[in-house]
Each structure stands twice: as C-alpha cells, then as structure tokens.
Design an enzyme around this catalytic site. Structure first.
Site, PDB file in Angstrom:
ATOM      1  N   LYS A   1     -27.696  16.747   7.349  1.00  0.00           N
ATOM      2  CA  LYS A   1     -26.228  16.742   7.364  1.00  0.00           C
ATOM      3  C   LYS A   1     -25.723  17.280   8.706  1.00  0.00           C
ATOM      4  O   LYS A   1     -26.394  18.088   9.341  1.00  0.00           O
ATOM      5  CB  LYS A   1     -25.706  17.675   6.258  1.00  0.00           C
ATOM      6  CG  LYS A   1     -25.845  17.156   4.847  1.00  0.00           C
ATOM      7  CD  LYS A   1     -25.260  18.157   3.854  1.00  0.00           C
ATOM      8  CE  LYS A   1     -25.406  17.678   2.424  1.00  0.00           C
ATOM      9  NZ  LYS A   1     -24.603  16.474   2.113  1.00  0.00           N
TER      10      LYS A   1
ATOM     11  N   ARG B   1     -29.417  12.935  -7.357  1.00  0.00           N
ATOM     12  CA  ARG B   1     -29.732  11.907  -8.354  1.00  0.00           C
ATOM     13  C   ARG B   1     -31.235  11.871  -8.645  1.00  0.00           C
ATOM     14  O   ARG B   1     -31.658  11.477  -9.723  1.00  0.00           O
ATOM     15  CB  ARG B   1     -29.184  10.549  -7.896  1.00  0.00           C
ATOM     16  CG  ARG B   1     -29.778  10.027  -6.640  1.00  0.00           C
ATOM     17  CD  ARG B   1     -28.925   8.926  -5.993  1.00  0.00           C
ATOM     18  NE  ARG B   1     -27.756   9.458  -5.316  1.00  0.00           N
ATOM     19  CZ  ARG B   1     -26.851   8.718  -4.677  1.00  0.00           C
ATOM     20  NH1 ARG B   1     -26.955   7.408  -4.655  1.00  0.00           N
ATOM     21  NH2 ARG B   1     -25.816   9.274  -4.073  1.00  0.00           N
TER      22      ARG B   1
HETATM   23  N1  BES Z   1     -24.554  17.556  -2.321  1.00  0.00           N
HETATM   24  C1  BES Z   1     -24.119  16.339  -1.767  1.00  0.00           C
HETATM   25  C2  BES Z   1     -22.748  15.896  -2.252  1.00  0.00           C
HETATM   26  C3  BES Z   1     -21.580  16.786  -1.922  1.00  0.00           C
HETATM   27  C4  BES Z   1     -20.762  16.466  -0.874  1.00  0.00           C
HETATM   28  C5  BES Z   1     -21.293  17.877  -2.701  1.00  0.00           C
HETATM   29  C6  BES Z   1     -19.683  17.267  -0.594  1.00  0.00           C
HETATM   30  C7  BES Z   1     -20.208  18.670  -2.416  1.00  0.00           C
HETATM   31  C8  BES Z   1     -19.397  18.355  -1.363  1.00  0.00           C
HETATM   32  C9  BES Z   1     -25.098  15.218  -2.101  1.00  0.00           C
HETATM   33  O1  BES Z   1     -26.417  15.598  -2.249  1.00  0.00           O
HETATM   34  C10 BES Z   1     -25.037  14.254  -0.957  1.00  0.00           C
HETATM   35  O2  BES Z   1     -25.352  14.653   0.129  1.00  0.00           O
HETATM   36  N2  BES Z   1     -24.611  13.037  -1.233  1.00  0.00           N
HETATM   37  C11 BES Z   1     -24.487  12.039  -0.215  1.00  0.00           C
HETATM   38  C12 BES Z   1     -24.994  10.730  -0.768  1.00  0.00           C
HETATM   39  C13 BES Z   1     -25.156   9.666   0.268  1.00  0.00           C
HETATM   40  C14 BES Z   1     -26.309  10.008   1.190  1.00  0.00           C
HETATM   41  C15 BES Z   1     -25.416   8.360  -0.421  1.00  0.00           C
HETATM   42  C16 BES Z   1     -23.019  11.932   0.164  1.00  0.00           C
HETATM   43  O3  BES Z   1     -22.152  12.032  -0.698  1.00  0.00           O
HETATM   44  O4  BES Z   1     -22.732  11.773   1.353  1.00  0.00           O
HETATM   45 ZN    ZN Z   2     -27.497  15.705  -0.433  1.00  0.00          ZN
END
Ligand code: BES
Ligand code: ZN
Ligand code: ZN
Length: 517
Positions: free
Chosen positions: A296, A370
C-alpha cells in the site's frame, strides 16, 4: 459506569447534573421551532419555560442549554438537551419511525451520548437523566437507548497519552415517571451489556499493530471467554496446516508473527430443539495490513491497524450473546494474522488451494481479507453452522459506493437479510444492501485456477469481493458486512469520540437473537 433506575420526581433528586430532554413539536413544514419539554413536572416546567420561549434553545438534535442553580429543583445544574423534530403523523412518508413519529429512540441514544460528552470535560462524575414521556419514545426502548448512548459516549482513544485524564462517568441514574417494571430493568441491563461489548471491541480496534498481534488478540479473546463462560480455542499455524487452510496460510506466511485461528462457542442454558439453527459468526482479523508484496502507499497506512475490526465485532458480539443468553447455538471463527511483505510472502501470480478445495490465483496480495475469510467461512460450516454472517474491513470500494454513513450488506438469502433489517430497526445502525448476484460471477473467473482474488475490472470492487466470499458459502444462508468505511470515525460527533465506531455488534447480536427458539 454504574447505571440504575429510580422512580422519583426529577425536582426532588439531589444530583450535580440533571438532564431533561425536549423535542421540537412544530409541524413538519414549520420554520418556527416549538421546543417542548418531554417531562411532566411542574417544577421542571417552571424552571425551563423561560428558555423554551425565549428562542435561545430550539431543541435541535444534540443542542444543549445549561441552567445553573435552577430554582425549585434539588439538582445543582439542569441540562436541557434537544431531540430534534417530533413530527406529527401525516408527515411525508419515509421519514417516520415504526410508531409513526419522526422522533425515535435512536435520537434519544445520541442525545444521551451528548449528555455524557457534555459532562465529562466539565468533570461531572454523576448524572441523572429523566426518561422522556412521549408515545414516540416507549419506556423500555428508551431506557435501553439511554444506557447504550451514555456508555458508548464514555469511550475515548487516548489510552497511550501520559496526560490522559480519567473523565469517565461513574454513575448514571435514569429517573422514571412510572413505577419500575421488570421489563424496564431488563431493557436497561441489555443496553449496558450491548454498549459495554461494543466498547470492548472499540478498545481492541484502537490498539496499535505492535501491541495487538494475532497472538495477543487470541489471549484477550480467551480472557473474555473465561470471564463470560464461552468455550474458546486458540490455534496457530499447525492447525491451519492440518485443516488445509491454504488461503489463510498464504496471507500469514510473510510475517514472523504467528497467526491465530480463534474459535468461540456459545451453548444456551437449555438445549434448543434438534435441527435448530446453528449461527456462525466469522471475522477478518488482519492485525496489520501493509498490502503485502502489492504494498500500500504510505499515506494512511497507519489506519490498517484496524483491519481486524470485523474480528473484534464478532468477538464482542459473542461477549454480548454470552450475557444475553438467547436460546440458540452460536459459534464464532476468527482468522487473524498480519499481511506483510518479506522473502516468504505470497506473491501475485501464486496459486493457492483453500480449505474447501477451490484453487485461487492471487492477483493482488492486498486483497487478503477475502482469502482468510474464505477458509474461515468454510471452516464454520464444517463445525456445523447453518447460518453465516461475516464482518470485514474488506474494500475501499465500499466507501466509494456508500460513503461513511451506511456500511455494505451482501447476501445470498432474502429471508436472513430480512432478519438483519428487522434487527437494524431496533439498533438504529445503517447498512445498505448491495448486489451480489451471479451476473457478477465472471469478474472473478481465472484462466489458470478456479477463481482469482480480485476482479478483472476495477468497477464494482465491493461486489467482486462479496462474490469471492460467496464461492465459499455456496447454499448456506449468509450475510457479508463490509465495514471498511464505517469502522473509523475521522471526526468526533457530539455523542461519539473520534476513532473506532464499533459498528455492527448491536445488530449482529440482535440478528442472532432473532433465531432463538
Ligand atoms: N483492508 C483493506 C480494505 C480497507 C481499505 C479497509 C480502507 C479500510 C479502509 C483490504 O485488505 C484491501 O486492501 N482491499 C483492496 C482490494 C483491492 C486490492 C482489490 C482495496 O480495497 O483497495
Ligand atoms: Zn489489503
Ligand atoms: Zn485488509
């Protein structure tokens, strides 16, 4: 906070701070507010009427007006709090509560929170609240709402500050105009149990990733389970291997912290009839989500300590269930680990085999929630769950779709969804049903494995994630709650501190109770 009911006239109570509620009783279209006291007490009326008629207090929701040394009352201070518009039946459809009024106990919950957050910085430690008298606010629901609102408002996030002051309220008395009934006492107690459980989750969610590791989450859950009489098992990597949880193992393998697979069980005091439902709660417990190899950006990454909020909400719901003792079996599976990048980490392009046997092509290691849930949902079914609910901070996309007001609800079953919406009308939380139909199935098709862990397109990201989970519940009635954008409050509200909201716990608990025999 100690809470108690007292059948006494508000004029006669000697308290540092007496709180009374008022609503705006002007008609829906009126521009001239009519603030009206919701208490029948001649002494109170005499004390507040000048301020209700002067125009200084309009009774908007959360509005406060303090009267020092009010004449004719034993209280040292009188605090008026607004509940907003009452609205008469006949107001436009769609804005009224089940009893035909715009004003509902949900506004009272917030107003009780305002009372507490007014009292705390002014160093009041004891307060008395008068139960409002109006058909829009039935006594039992109101007592529960007051307890919830007050206890939730007493939570703050400054645990690690040396200059932290303990501002907590020690005692809250709810004054009742009618004699106290058992139903009223039960409602107040339920409110206390639910709000204390919600605050238990908020404390976990607020913990930094270096302190709340998966192992520590397991320890705190085991301690809670011992306190409230739940069965608890905390497993680690050997059990994951034994169960063949290839999806969960993929996520944890890049971290030196061991994973925790937590299983809680609630057995009702009287065995439910044979073939009764067994409710399975499943939580995403990523104690820190760096994104892994698909790392990230640095901005806001600190927030990813709360990527275990789904797990916390399930553990906290179990804490409430253990005390409310509904006549239904409940089990809870929490999949907790870190998502870290290192030489052992899983990589885009990897193919892993989930516990169910399905193969997954990893497209993005940041879509890790997931993966752990896939194995958690499958495992809960092997333990006997007939109805499933999971909660997870799963996608940023749910915030794009719904903002920070509603959380997302996805389901494969209308009946269980209706149970959840009925529960929402009691708790006042906000969830919006999102599509999860097979039209979206193509988005997770893989060329080289059964499915991919992210969608081929960037559109509909929250639904893509839900479609992935659906592969692992098959026919079992199931609800997925995506709480990513509603778990953390960036700005405080007059009734709630900044930080973890503790969303979903009260509604999950109510949904579970709807299956009690
Ligand atoms: N933990 C994150 C989602 C999240 C984002 C939680 C903001 C709280 C605040 C999750 O694991 C994630 O990173 N999801 C990705 C999925 C994508 C790679 C398809 C996302 O939402 O960007
Ligand atoms: Zn994630
Ligand atoms: Zn995550």
């Amino acid at each position: 906070m100690k809470t108690n009911l007292l059948h006494q006239s508000p004029a006669d109570i000697a308290t540092p701070l007496l709180v009374v509620f008022a609503a705006d009783t002007s008609t829906a279209d009126s521009k001239n507010p009519t603030p009206t006291l919701l208490a029948t007490s001649a002494a109170l009326e005499t004390a507040v009427t000048p301020w209700l008629t002067s125009g200084e207090f309009k009774a908007t929701l959360g509005e406060t007006f303090l009267l020092p040394a009010p004449a004719g009352l034993q209280a040292q201070r009188l605090l008026l709090i607004g509940l907003g518009k009452l609205d008469k039946p006949g107001s436009p459809a769609g804005v009224l509560g089940p009893l035909g009024w715009k004003l509902t106990p949900h506004e009272l919950r917030k107003a009780a929170g305002v009372a507490v957050r007014f009292a705390r910085p002014r160093t009041f430690r004891t307060l008395a609240l008068t139960l409002p008298e109006h058909p829009a606010l039935p006594a039992a629901l109101s007592a529960r709402a007051i307890a919830e609102g007050a206890i939730l408002a007493d939570f703050d996030i400054d645990f690690y500050r040396a200059d932290r002051k303990d501002l907590s309220i020690q005692s809250l008395t709810v004054l009742t105009p009618e004699p106290i009934t058992e139903a009223l006492q039960t409602a107040l107690t339920e409110g206390v149990i639910l709000a204390e459980s919600q605050n238990f989750a908020r404390t976990l969610i607020n913990e930094p990733g270096n302190i709340l590791t998966p192992t520590e989450l397991g320890k705190r859950t085991a301690a809670m389970a011992a306190e409230f009489g739940l069965q608890c098992e905390v497993h680690s990597i050997d059990k994951l291997r034994e169960l063949g949880m290839g999806a969960f193992i993929a996520v944890t393998q890049g971290s030196p912290e061991p994973p925790a697979l937590i299983v809680l069980r609630y057995e009702p005091p009287v065995a439910p009839p044979a073939n009764s439902p067994v409710i399975g709660l499943v939580g995403k417990g990523i104690t820190f989500d760096t994104g892994g190899i698909s790392i990230k950006p640095a901005d806001n990454m600190d927030k990813m300590k709360y990527d275990m909020a789904g797990a916390a909400s399930m553990i906290a719901s179990m804490r409430a269930i253990a005390q409310l003792k509904p006549n239904v079996r409940v089990l809870c599976v929490v999949c907790s680990c870190e998502n870290m990048p290192d030489g052992h980490a899983f990589k885009p392009g990897d193919v892993v085999t989930a516990m169910s046997g399905k193969t997954i092509e990893i497209m993005n290691t940041d879509a890790e929630g997931r993966l752990v849930l896939a194995d958690g949902l499958h495992y809960a079914q092997t333990l006997g769950a007939t109805h499933l609910i999971n909660a997870a901070t799963l996608t940023g996309a749910i915030g794009t779709a719904l903002g920070q007001i509603n959380a997302g609800l996805f389901s494969n079953n209308d009946e269980t969804t209706q149970h959840f919406f009925d529960a929402l009308s009691i708790t006042g939380e906000k969830f919006w049903r999102m599509p999860c139909t097979d039209d979206y199935r193509d988005q997770i098709k893989s060329q080289i494995a059964d499915i991919m862990n992210t969608g081929g397109s960037r559109y509909g990201g929250a639904t893509t994630a839900a479609m992935f989970l659906k592969e692992f519940v098959v026919e079992t009635p199931w609800i997925h709650l995506d709480i990513a954008s509603t778990t953390w409050l960036d700005d405080p509200k007059p009734w709630q501190s900044k930080g973890p909201s503790g969303i979903a716990i009260r509604t999950i608990t109510e949904w579970v109770r709807s299956y009690a025999k």
